[in-house]
Every structure is written in structure tokens, then in C-alpha cells.
Design an enzyme around this catalytic site. Structure first.
Site, short mmCIF file in Angstrom:
data_model
loop_
_atom_site.label_atom_id
_atom_site.label_comp_id
_atom_site.label_asym_id
_atom_site.label_seq_id
_atom_site.Cartn_x
_atom_site.Cartn_y
_atom_site.Cartn_z
N HIS A 263 -60.36 27.95 27.88
CA HIS A 263 -59.31 28.72 28.54
C HIS A 263 -59.08 28.16 29.93
O HIS A 263 -60.04 27.73 30.58
CB HIS A 263 -59.73 30.20 28.64
CG HIS A 263 -58.58 31.11 28.86
ND1 HIS A 263 -58.08 31.37 30.11
CD2 HIS A 263 -57.81 31.81 27.99
CE1 HIS A 263 -57.06 32.19 30.00
NE2 HIS A 263 -56.87 32.48 28.73
N ASP A 317 -58.38 34.34 20.86
CA ASP A 317 -57.91 33.99 19.52
C ASP A 317 -59.03 33.75 18.52
O ASP A 317 -58.78 33.67 17.32
CB ASP A 317 -57.02 32.74 19.59
CG ASP A 317 -55.73 33.03 20.32
OD1 ASP A 317 -55.17 34.11 20.07
OD2 ASP A 317 -55.30 32.20 21.13
C1 LIG Z 1 -56.60 26.86 26.19
C2 LIG Z 1 -56.49 25.41 26.63
C3 LIG Z 1 -55.07 24.93 26.29
C4 LIG Z 1 -56.76 25.31 28.13
O1 LIG Z 1 -56.35 24.06 28.51
P1 LIG Z 1 -56.55 23.42 29.97
O2 LIG Z 1 -56.91 24.42 30.96
O3 LIG Z 1 -55.35 22.58 30.20
O4 LIG Z 1 -57.82 22.55 29.76
P2 LIG Z 1 -57.87 21.12 29.10
O5 LIG Z 1 -57.20 21.15 27.77
O6 LIG Z 1 -57.40 20.10 30.08
O7 LIG Z 1 -59.43 21.00 28.93
C5 LIG Z 1 -60.33 20.62 29.97
C6 LIG Z 1 -61.46 19.85 29.32
O8 LIG Z 1 -62.18 20.70 28.42
C7 LIG Z 1 -62.05 20.22 27.08
N1 LIG Z 1 -61.70 21.34 26.20
C8 LIG Z 1 -60.99 22.45 26.54
N2 LIG Z 1 -60.83 23.24 25.47
C9 LIG Z 1 -61.46 22.62 24.45
C10 LIG Z 1 -61.62 22.93 23.09
N3 LIG Z 1 -61.10 24.05 22.57
N4 LIG Z 1 -62.28 22.08 22.32
C11 LIG Z 1 -62.81 20.94 22.82
N5 LIG Z 1 -62.68 20.56 24.11
C12 LIG Z 1 -62.01 21.40 24.90
C13 LIG Z 1 -60.89 19.23 27.10
O9 LIG Z 1 -60.97 18.25 26.09
C14 LIG Z 1 -60.97 18.67 28.49
O10 LIG Z 1 -61.95 17.68 28.49
P3 LIG Z 1 -61.80 16.36 29.41
O11 LIG Z 1 -61.86 16.88 30.82
O12 LIG Z 1 -62.95 15.52 29.01
O13 LIG Z 1 -60.48 15.77 29.07
C15 LIG Z 1 -57.54 24.55 25.89
O14 LIG Z 1 -58.83 25.07 26.14
C16 LIG Z 1 -57.28 24.46 24.40
O15 LIG Z 1 -56.45 23.65 23.97
N6 LIG Z 1 -57.99 25.32 23.56
C17 LIG Z 1 -57.77 25.31 22.15
C18 LIG Z 1 -56.51 26.08 21.80
C19 LIG Z 1 -56.69 27.58 22.02
O16 LIG Z 1 -57.67 28.16 21.56
N7 LIG Z 1 -55.70 28.19 22.67
C20 LIG Z 1 -55.68 29.61 22.94
C21 LIG Z 1 -55.80 29.91 24.39
S1 LIG Z 1 -56.00 31.65 24.67
#
Ligand SMILES: CC(C)(COP(=O)(O)OP(=O)(O)OC[C@H]1O[C@@H](n2cnc3c(N)ncnc32)[C@H](O)[C@@H]1OP(=O)(O)O)[C@@H](O)C(=O)NCCC(=O)NCCS
Length: 380
Positions: A263, A317
Site C-alpha cells: 500500500h 483487497d
Molecule cells: C498498492 C500499490 C499500487 C502501491 O504502490 P506504490 O506505493 O507505488 O509502491 P510501488 O509499487 O512502487 O512499490 C514499492 C516497492 O515495493 C514492492 N511492492 C509493493 N507492493 C508489492 C506487491 N504487492 N508485491 C510485490 N512487491 C511489491 C515494489 O515492487 C517496489 O519494489 P522496488 O522498490 O524494488 O521497485 C502496490 O503495493 C501494488 O501494486 N500492490 C498490488 C495491487 C494491490 O493489491 N492493490 C490494491 C491497493 S489497496
């Protein structure tokens, strides 16, 4: 050329886009409050419509205010036959979120008066949207199966009526109660992508139906509301508890995101996931266990071991899909169900935006060229 030095933050991370008194998140301690009241307390003691009132009007309603709000919503649940006819023409293979976005926008055709400075207009826009969105979600579900939509039942409350319209039978009281709690948990969550989208649209002073339609479109993406559907797909692909760790290793190797984890704000387990897990267990105890729950528990354990130190824990979720499955909600309706709840938060932000409006017009950092010679087509 101006020499203003502005730092660019992808995804606007950490940049305040507004001032708001609607909800508050402490991502380190796992706290979520609506208008200052803790989400656990609201989930236990309030109802979705009372919480919606709190979010939108800023205070808990008196008994009379709540009765009249609920009565208005009950009265406005039906949708016009022309909207139903329009929905009948939607392809049954289309995603229900696309159907919902189109139907929400269509409401603007029927209630086109735009009197944003009239409190009665605001009140009835709120009532109509809260009342009609569940009816439209249920109607599309029945119509895509080739059935006539079921009319709302005035003797059923908000949550029970939705489950009735969806499954064509009166729900068990525990199922209705649990669904109401799910709606409360999903009603609002500060400035996420769909809320921001609602606020940007609201800032142009367009009608509230366009505001909600744009938010629905934004919620549909897999990085936002669409993740709950993907969680169930993931659990079904994993298939067994033994396969959890090999599956996770593969995700880590290929840098694939694990759905339902991580998140932008929470660096601990999402407080809503904790409540959803508890109510999932309550449902399983009454209606039987789901084999996906065992897989989910193992997945949570394994992800915590591998990624917990990076603040990646279950989000809202992860367990919501398991609850919805038990309530008989098909997986491609999980996000529309999220939208039914989030309409409350979007409307609260719409109202807050109108109260101190300035159109959103951020700036950009131009990275293109200048004075490029126009090459005639024969020379390209
Ligand atoms: C929610 C979300 C979009 C937040 O994104 P964000 O704040 O932009 O964070 P990032 O996607 O840049 O992630 C930061 C780091 O953690 C890792 N990470 C974050 N969520 C992850 C996940 N669900 N699985 C694996 N790695 C994850 C990323 O790969 C990234 O690693 P890096 O720094 O080596 O590149 C992201 O956690 C995600 O895509 N989760 C899965 C989808 C989901 O469940 N969405 C519902 C949200 S309520």
C-alpha cells in the site's frame, strides 16, 4: 525561458493535493478514521448509511435525520426503465465496472439540472447516487444472465436489499450484516486515485453523475479497486497450500506484484484487512470454510517472512474477496461492490471540493524539443 526549479514526484507521492477533514490514515500505526472516529468503532457500532451521512455531512445524524435519509434512499432506489433498457443493450461479456461507469454517467442525462449552490439539489444528488448505484449493479448482473432485473424491496435495508436484488432471494441476517460492515469499511480512504479523479472532475463544476462516473472508471484499474478480483484469481492459480511458497518465489524472481499486498500509505497490515479477516471467519463458521482461506493464510505468512521488512502486508483487497465469495457475489462484481461503498466517500469529497473550489490545473515539466522543423510527408 523560466528557470523555476520544481521537483517531480511520480504519482505525486507525498504531495498534498487538498485540505480535507473527511478521513485520516496513519500508515505506520495502521489507523483509519472517518471524521475522527476509528474505523473499528464504526464497523462495530454504525451502519453503512449512517457512516455515509457522517462522511458527507460531517456529523452523525440524529434519529430523525437518519430516518429521513434512509427513507429518501429507499424511495429513490428504483431506476428509470429507459436506463434499464439502455443497460439491456450492453454486451453481457462486458465488465460490470464498465457497465456501472456508463450507467452512472447516464443518470446525468435524466437529472441534468445543475444547481450546485442549492442544498436541496446536493441532497438529492447524494440520495439518488447512493440509492441507484446498487440497483444498477444488481440489474446488470441479472440482465447479463438473460433475466429481468429484480425490483428493490422496501422492507429490506440497504445491504440486505442489494443482496436480495443480486441473488433473487432474501439474505441470511448474518450475511446482510457482514455486507453492511464491508460497505462501511470501503466507504472512504483519503485521497486515493479514484477520489482524486472525483475531485478533479468536481473542480470543473460539472454534474455529480460525471464526478462519480469518472471515479468509477479510475477505481476499475488493477492497481486500485480491481485488485480484489485479482486476489481470487491468484488464490485459484496457487490452488493448494503446498504451492504457496513456490508461487511466491516465482513472483519474487520475476518481480511480479502479489495482489492484495502493499500500500502507498500503510506499512503495516491494513486495519480494514484485520476486520475483514475476522468477519470472513464468522461467515465460514456459519456457512462452511473456503479452501482459499487456508491458501490465503499461508500466503500472508510467507509474504510477511519475505517482504514484511519492506512494509508489504495485506491490504483491504486481500480478504474482501473471500468474504464476497461467501456472500454469493461473483468475482467480477467485487470492484462494483467496492464502488457502491466508495460512492459515499466520493460524494463527501465532491461536497468538500465545492465548498472551497478552485479548478485543478497542475503544472508539468516539459521534456520535449523546441523549434522542430516540420518535415513534409514526402520527405519522411
Ligand atoms: C498498492 C500499490 C499500487 C502501491 O504502490 P506504490 O506505493 O507505488 O509502491 P510501488 O509499487 O512502487 O512499490 C514499492 C516497492 O515495493 C514492492 N511492492 C509493493 N507492493 C508489492 C506487491 N504487492 N508485491 C510485490 N512487491 C511489491 C515494489 O515492487 C517496489 O519494489 P522496488 O522498490 O524494488 O521497485 C502496490 O503495493 C501494488 O501494486 N500492490 C498490488 C495491487 C494491490 O493489491 N492493490 C490494491 C491497493 S489497496
Amino acid at each position: 525561458m523560466s528557470a523555476v526549479c520544481i521537483e517531480f514526484k511520480p504519482g505525486l507521492e507525498g504531495i498534498p493535493a487538498t485540505q480535507s477533514s473527511i478521513s485520516y490514515v496513519d500508515g505506520q500505526q495502521g489507523i483509519l478514521e472517518y471524521r475522527g472516529t476509528n474505523i473499528e468503532e464504526l464497523a462495530k457500532k454504525s451502519s453503512f448509511l449512517e457512516t455515509a451521512y457522517l462522511l458527507i455531512w460531517g456529523n452523525l445524524p440524529s434519529k430523525e435525520e437518519l430516518d429521513s435519509f434512509q427513507e429518501d434512499i429507499r424511495y429513490h432506489r428504483r431506476i428509470k426503465y429507459r436506463i434499464r433498457d439502455m443497460m439491456k443493450c450492453f454486451p453481457e461479456t462486458g465488465h460490470p465496472m464498465d457497465a456501472l461507469q456508463a450507467s452512472a454517467a447516464a443518470l446525468g442525462l435524466f437529472y441534468s439540472r445543475r444547481a450546485l449552490d442549492n442544498p436541496e439539489y446536493i441532497r438529492f444528488a447524494v440520495v439518488r447516487l447512493l440509492a441507484k448505484i446498487p440497483t444498477m449493479v444488481a440489474a446488470f448482473q441479472l440482465m447479463r444472465k438473460g433475466n429481468d432485473p429484480v425490483q428493490p424491496r422496501d422492507d429490506l435495508d440497504y445491504a440486505a436489499n442489494f443482496l436480495y436484488m443480486l441473488n433473487e432471494k432474501e439474505p441470511d441476517p448474518l450475511a446482510a450484516k457482514v455486507f453492511d460492515v464491508c460497505l462501511t469499511l470501503h466507504a472512504e480512504h483519503t485521497i486515493n486515485a479514484s477520489t482524486f479523479s472525483a475531485m478533479v472532475t468536481a473542480s470543473t463544476l460539472t454534474d455529480p453523475y460525471a464526478v462519480i462516473a469518472s471515479a468509477v472508471g479510475t477505481l476499475a484499474g488493477p492497481l486500485h479497486g480491481g485488485a480484489n478480483e485479482d486476489v481470487i484469481t491468484m488464490l485459484s492459480e496457487i490452488g493448494s497450500v503446498e504451492n504457496v511458497r513456490p508461487y511466491l518465489e516465482k513472483c519474487l524472481e520475476t518481480k511480479a506484484k502479489i495482489m492484495g499486498f502493499g500500500h502507498r500509505v500503510y506499512k503495516v497490515k491494513d486495519p480494514r484487512a484485520i476486520i475483514l479477516q475476522e468477519i470472513a471467519v464468522e461467515l465460514f463458521e456459519k456457512f462452511g470454510y473456503d479452501k482459499y482461506y487456508e491458501i490465503a493464510l499461508e500466503m500472508e505468512k510467507a509474504v510477511e517472512e519475505k517482504l514484511g521488512h519492506r512494509g508489504i502486508y495485506p491490504n483491504v483487497d486481500f480478504y474482501s474477496g473471500l468474504v464476497y465469495r461467501k456472500l454469493g457475489i461473483p468475482s467480477d462484481l467485487f470492484t462494483p461492490v467496492f464502488a457502491i461503498a466508495r460512492v459515499a466517500g466520493w460524494l463527501a469529497h465532491w461536497k468538500e471540493q465545492l465548498a472551497a473550489n478552485r479548478i485543478f490545473r497542475p503544472t508539468q515539466i516539459y521534456t520535449g524539443e523546441h523549434n522542430v522543423y516540420y518535415t513534409p510527408i514526402q520527405e519522411r
